[in-house]
Design a protein around this motif. Sequence first.
Motif, PDB file in Angstrom:
ATOM      1  N   ALA A 235       0.827  -1.206   0.000  1.00  0.00           N
ATOM      2  CA  ALA A 235       0.000   0.000   0.000  1.00  0.00           C
ATOM      3  C   ALA A 235       0.864   1.259   0.000  1.00  0.00           C
ATOM      4  CB  ALA A 235      -0.928  -0.011   1.211  1.00  0.00           C
ATOM      5  N   LEU A 236       1.901   1.268   0.837  1.00  0.00           N
ATOM      6  CA  LEU A 236       2.772   2.450   0.906  1.00  0.00           C
ATOM      7  C   LEU A 236       3.609   2.607  -0.362  1.00  0.00           C
ATOM      8  CD1 LEU A 236       4.005   2.177   4.612  1.00  0.00           C
ATOM      9  CD2 LEU A 236       2.342   3.793   3.689  1.00  0.00           C
ATOM     10  N   HIS A 237       4.169   1.508  -0.842  1.00  0.00           N
ATOM     11  CA  HIS A 237       5.029   1.580  -2.024  1.00  0.00           C
ATOM     12  C   HIS A 237       4.228   2.020  -3.249  1.00  0.00           C
ATOM     13  CE1 HIS A 237       7.881   0.270  -5.150  1.00  0.00           C
ATOM     14  NE2 HIS A 237       8.802   0.407  -4.198  1.00  0.00           N
ATOM     15  N   ASN A 238       3.013   1.517  -3.398  1.00  0.00           N
ATOM     16  CA  ASN A 238       2.179   1.899  -4.545  1.00  0.00           C
ATOM     17  C   ASN A 238       1.778   3.361  -4.492  1.00  0.00           C
ATOM     18  OD1 ASN A 238       2.309  -0.708  -5.536  1.00  0.00           O
ATOM     19  ND2 ASN A 238       0.351  -1.342  -4.620  1.00  0.00           N
ATOM     20  N   ALA A 239       1.752   3.937  -3.280  1.00  0.00           N
ATOM     21  CA  ALA A 239       1.410   5.353  -3.114  1.00  0.00           C
ATOM     22  C   ALA A 239       2.658   6.235  -3.103  1.00  0.00           C
ATOM     23  CB  ALA A 239       0.619   5.540  -1.825  1.00  0.00           C
ATOM     24  N   ASN A 240       3.812   5.649  -3.463  1.00  0.00           N
ATOM     25  CA  ASN A 240       5.086   6.390  -3.479  1.00  0.00           C
ATOM     26  C   ASN A 240       5.469   6.938  -2.105  1.00  0.00           C
ATOM     27  OD1 ASN A 240       5.619   6.007  -6.272  1.00  0.00           O
ATOM     28  ND2 ASN A 240       4.186   7.661  -6.753  1.00  0.00           N
ATOM     29  N   LYS A 241       5.086   6.214  -1.064  1.00  0.00           N
ATOM     30  CA  LYS A 241       5.511   6.575   0.288  1.00  0.00           C
ATOM     31  C   LYS A 241       6.839   5.883   0.584  1.00  0.00           C
ATOM     32  CE  LYS A 241       1.579   8.687   0.838  1.00  0.00           C
ATOM     33  NZ  LYS A 241       1.515  10.172   0.768  1.00  0.00           N
ATOM     34  N   GLN A 242       7.675   6.533   1.357  1.00  0.00           N
ATOM     35  CA  GLN A 242       9.020   6.028   1.607  1.00  0.00           C
ATOM     36  C   GLN A 242       9.017   4.917   2.655  1.00  0.00           C
ATOM     37  OE1 GLN A 242      12.017   7.039  -0.017  1.00  0.00           O
ATOM     38  NE2 GLN A 242      12.661   5.139   0.958  1.00  0.00           N
ATOM     39  N   ILE A 243       9.785   3.867   2.378  1.00  0.00           N
ATOM     40  CA  ILE A 243       9.960   2.764   3.319  1.00  0.00           C
ATOM     41  C   ILE A 243      11.461   2.578   3.560  1.00  0.00           C
ATOM     42  CG2 ILE A 243       9.538   0.316   3.768  1.00  0.00           C
ATOM     43  CD1 ILE A 243       7.292   0.529   1.586  1.00  0.00           C
ATOM     44  N   ILE A 244      11.855   2.532   4.830  1.00  0.00           N
ATOM     45  CA  ILE A 244      13.256   2.306   5.187  1.00  0.00           C
ATOM     46  C   ILE A 244      13.290   1.190   6.226  1.00  0.00           C
ATOM     47  CG2 ILE A 244      15.430   3.361   5.894  1.00  0.00           C
ATOM     48  CD1 ILE A 244      14.114   6.095   5.413  1.00  0.00           C
ATOM     49  N   ILE A 245      14.154   0.224   5.996  1.00  0.00           N
ATOM     50  CA  ILE A 245      14.186  -0.990   6.804  1.00  0.00           C
ATOM     51  C   ILE A 245      15.617  -1.236   7.273  1.00  0.00           C
ATOM     52  CG2 ILE A 245      13.762  -3.492   6.771  1.00  0.00           C
ATOM     53  CD1 ILE A 245      11.860  -2.915   4.359  1.00  0.00           C
ATOM     54  N   THR A 246      15.774  -1.723   8.496  1.00  0.00           N
ATOM     55  CA  THR A 246      17.095  -2.154   8.943  1.00  0.00           C
ATOM     56  C   THR A 246      17.044  -3.622   9.321  1.00  0.00           C
ATOM     57  OG1 THR A 246      16.922  -1.764  11.334  1.00  0.00           O
ATOM     58  CG2 THR A 246      17.453   0.139   9.944  1.00  0.00           C
ATOM     59  N   SER A 247      18.196  -4.257   9.219  1.00  0.00           N
ATOM     60  CA  SER A 247      18.317  -5.672   9.566  1.00  0.00           C
ATOM     61  C   SER A 247      19.775  -5.955   9.908  1.00  0.00           C
ATOM     62  CB  SER A 247      17.865  -6.547   8.393  1.00  0.00           C
ATOM     63  OG  SER A 247      18.142  -7.913   8.635  1.00  0.00           O
ATOM     64  N   ASP A 248      19.990  -7.035  10.644  1.00  0.00           N
ATOM     65  CA  ASP A 248      21.376  -7.415  10.942  1.00  0.00           C
ATOM     66  C   ASP A 248      21.956  -8.333   9.869  1.00  0.00           C
ATOM     67  OD1 ASP A 248      20.076  -9.786  11.404  1.00  0.00           O
ATOM     68  OD2 ASP A 248      20.782 -10.052  13.461  1.00  0.00           O
ATOM     69  N   ARG A 249      21.186  -8.551   8.788  1.00  0.00           N
ATOM     70  CA  ARG A 249      21.666  -9.419   7.709  1.00  0.00           C
ATOM     71  C   ARG A 249      20.925  -9.086   6.426  1.00  0.00           C
ATOM     72  NH1 ARG A 249      19.620 -14.427  11.073  1.00  0.00           N
ATOM     73  NH2 ARG A 249      20.047 -12.848  12.651  1.00  0.00           N
ATOM     74  N   LEU A 250      21.424  -9.612   5.309  1.00  0.00           N
ATOM     75  CA  LEU A 250      20.782  -9.418   4.019  1.00  0.00           C
ATOM     76  C   LEU A 250      19.442 -10.141   3.975  1.00  0.00           C
ATOM     77  CD1 LEU A 250      23.915  -9.898   1.761  1.00  0.00           C
ATOM     78  CD2 LEU A 250      22.459  -7.860   1.760  1.00  0.00           C
ATOM     79  N   PRO A 251      18.508  -9.665   3.138  1.00  0.00           N
ATOM     80  CA  PRO A 251      17.198 -10.329   3.058  1.00  0.00           C
ATOM     81  C   PRO A 251      17.292 -11.817   2.755  1.00  0.00           C
ATOM     82  CG  PRO A 251      17.133  -8.221   1.913  1.00  0.00           C
ATOM     83  CD  PRO A 251      18.559  -8.457   2.297  1.00  0.00           C
ATOM     84  N   ARG A 252      18.197 -12.195   1.854  1.00  0.00           N
ATOM     85  CA  ARG A 252      18.264 -13.603   1.453  1.00  0.00           C
ATOM     86  C   ARG A 252      18.766 -14.521   2.562  1.00  0.00           C
ATOM     87  NH1 ARG A 252      22.602 -11.296  -1.494  1.00  0.00           N
ATOM     88  NH2 ARG A 252      24.661 -11.993  -0.771  1.00  0.00           N
ATOM     89  N   THR A 253      19.334 -13.942   3.618  1.00  0.00           N
ATOM     90  CA  THR A 253      19.843 -14.772   4.724  1.00  0.00           C
ATOM     91  C   THR A 253      18.962 -14.710   5.959  1.00  0.00           C
ATOM     92  OG1 THR A 253      21.268 -12.983   5.549  1.00  0.00           O
ATOM     93  CG2 THR A 253      22.220 -14.482   3.915  1.00  0.00           C
ATOM     94  N   ILE A 254      17.793 -14.050   5.868  1.00  0.00           N
ATOM     95  CA  ILE A 254      16.858 -14.042   7.005  1.00  0.00           C
ATOM     96  C   ILE A 254      16.094 -15.362   6.979  1.00  0.00           C
ATOM     97  CG2 ILE A 254      14.863 -12.929   8.067  1.00  0.00           C
ATOM     98  CD1 ILE A 254      15.736 -10.311   6.797  1.00  0.00           C
ATOM     99  N   PRO A 255      16.262 -16.196   7.972  1.00  0.00           N
ATOM    100  CA  PRO A 255      15.629 -17.525   7.932  1.00  0.00           C
ATOM    101  C   PRO A 255      14.107 -17.435   7.975  1.00  0.00           C
ATOM    102  CG  PRO A 255      16.607 -17.115  10.087  1.00  0.00           C
ATOM    103  CD  PRO A 255      17.032 -15.975   9.206  1.00  0.00           C
ATOM    104  N   THR A 256      13.464 -18.286   7.223  1.00  0.00           N
ATOM    105  CA  THR A 256      12.002 -18.457   7.162  1.00  0.00           C
ATOM    106  C   THR A 256      11.260 -17.223   6.666  1.00  0.00           C
ATOM    107  OG1 THR A 256      11.576 -17.797   9.475  1.00  0.00           O
ATOM    108  CG2 THR A 256      12.125 -20.122   9.072  1.00  0.00           C
TER     109      THR A 256
END
Length: 448
Positions: A235-256
Amino acid sequence: RQICRRARTHISPTLFRSSFTGTVGVELRPDALVVSVPAMPARERLQGQLNALLTALAQRTLHRPLVLHFISPPPLAPSSHPLSAHVPPTANGVKRAAAVALRAAPAIPAPNLNPRYTFASFIVGESNRLAYAAGQSIASMPGRSYNPLFLYGGVGLGKTHLLMAIGHELAERGLRVAYVTSETFTNEIVDAIQHNTQEEFRGRYRAIDALLIDDIQFIGGKERTEEEFFHTFNALHNANKQIIITSDRLPRTIPTLHERLRSRFEWGLMADVATPDFAHRLEILRVKAAEVTITIPPIVLEYIARPEGSSVRQLEGALNRLVMMAHTRGSAVTLALAATALRECFGERGRIDLSPTVVLDLVANHYHVSADEMLGKGRVRSIAWPRQVAMYLLREETENSLAQIGAALGGRDHTTIMHGCEQVGEMLRTDEQFGRELETLRSALRSL
């Protein structure tokens, strides 16, 4: 009135009159200000064109995050009196309308931004330069560049600081910003399900302009949280609203983590916030040291910065502990004191090679002389004695030969070194207080 006065300086007089004439603030709550607007065209302008500006001005004036709700006065009941249409609505009627508006409008999450975490206090180095540049770009063009921005890296390296710094800039521009940890997001989902308020939950998060979510790795495997976040993200991305995310690892290494979320996290820019190198660690410590009330010698800052793999959080912790110990003991900051503080914070990683320079600096600081004086030709006891103590410690605590010790102490020959060591040895046999003093120096050296 203060908000109106500030708004007048930002817009044209014509727009101000057409938008603000007849407006009345009818209710102030901890998270909302309700304003009654008599004309529908003015209400539409305030809700649309001017909303971001007014929200920023209101938050700045009232010193807290809140949202603005614009309502129309309640319609009057029909009356046979010819002037009844001109009777103004009662205060109670306006307040009832305000309560209805507050119940109907989604309560946008408060920004929850730490005031200390700004771009001005963020120290840039090679380890975070790309992430910092991306944050600056987003602050100037939210929703149009790097959406989403995915910041990843180890614990205590500054991801949350940078995340909130971007949030401060966006809020300053009048955007509705929400910062939330993945744990809080999950808890709110559980609460919404238990109280059957899912639609209110969705409305809150889809009415914002920028979503800042910290530690996204913890939603992996939480099916309902992933489901809600997936739809919120879309919903936010389609409305051109900004999304910022932090993680301790890359998306492909987040289990499950579900593949559809993983792929969306990789849509924008993934920027690494890495462990700072020595130069970056030293600059961080210099900036932090300038904020404390005691003087910290450059050699001590270099010593604290030396352990490889130190995070920003560890550096700040070591510095804070050192300052606390100095205040508690009522002593100056010395290399020996730093060695004790660093051992507590870093354990064995605080060890460094015992080069002659380190020993000289430690002894010089202990006796309140300079290393240059110890290397010179001065023979006064206040200089000669610390020099002989350094000779003894270099002989007893390091692998340096007599020739190497002599070279390190200004080019002295080995017989001079032997004589100095004998003098210190004699003092050890006759002076118990000096024995305790030397043991303190030994302990400091062994902790390096």
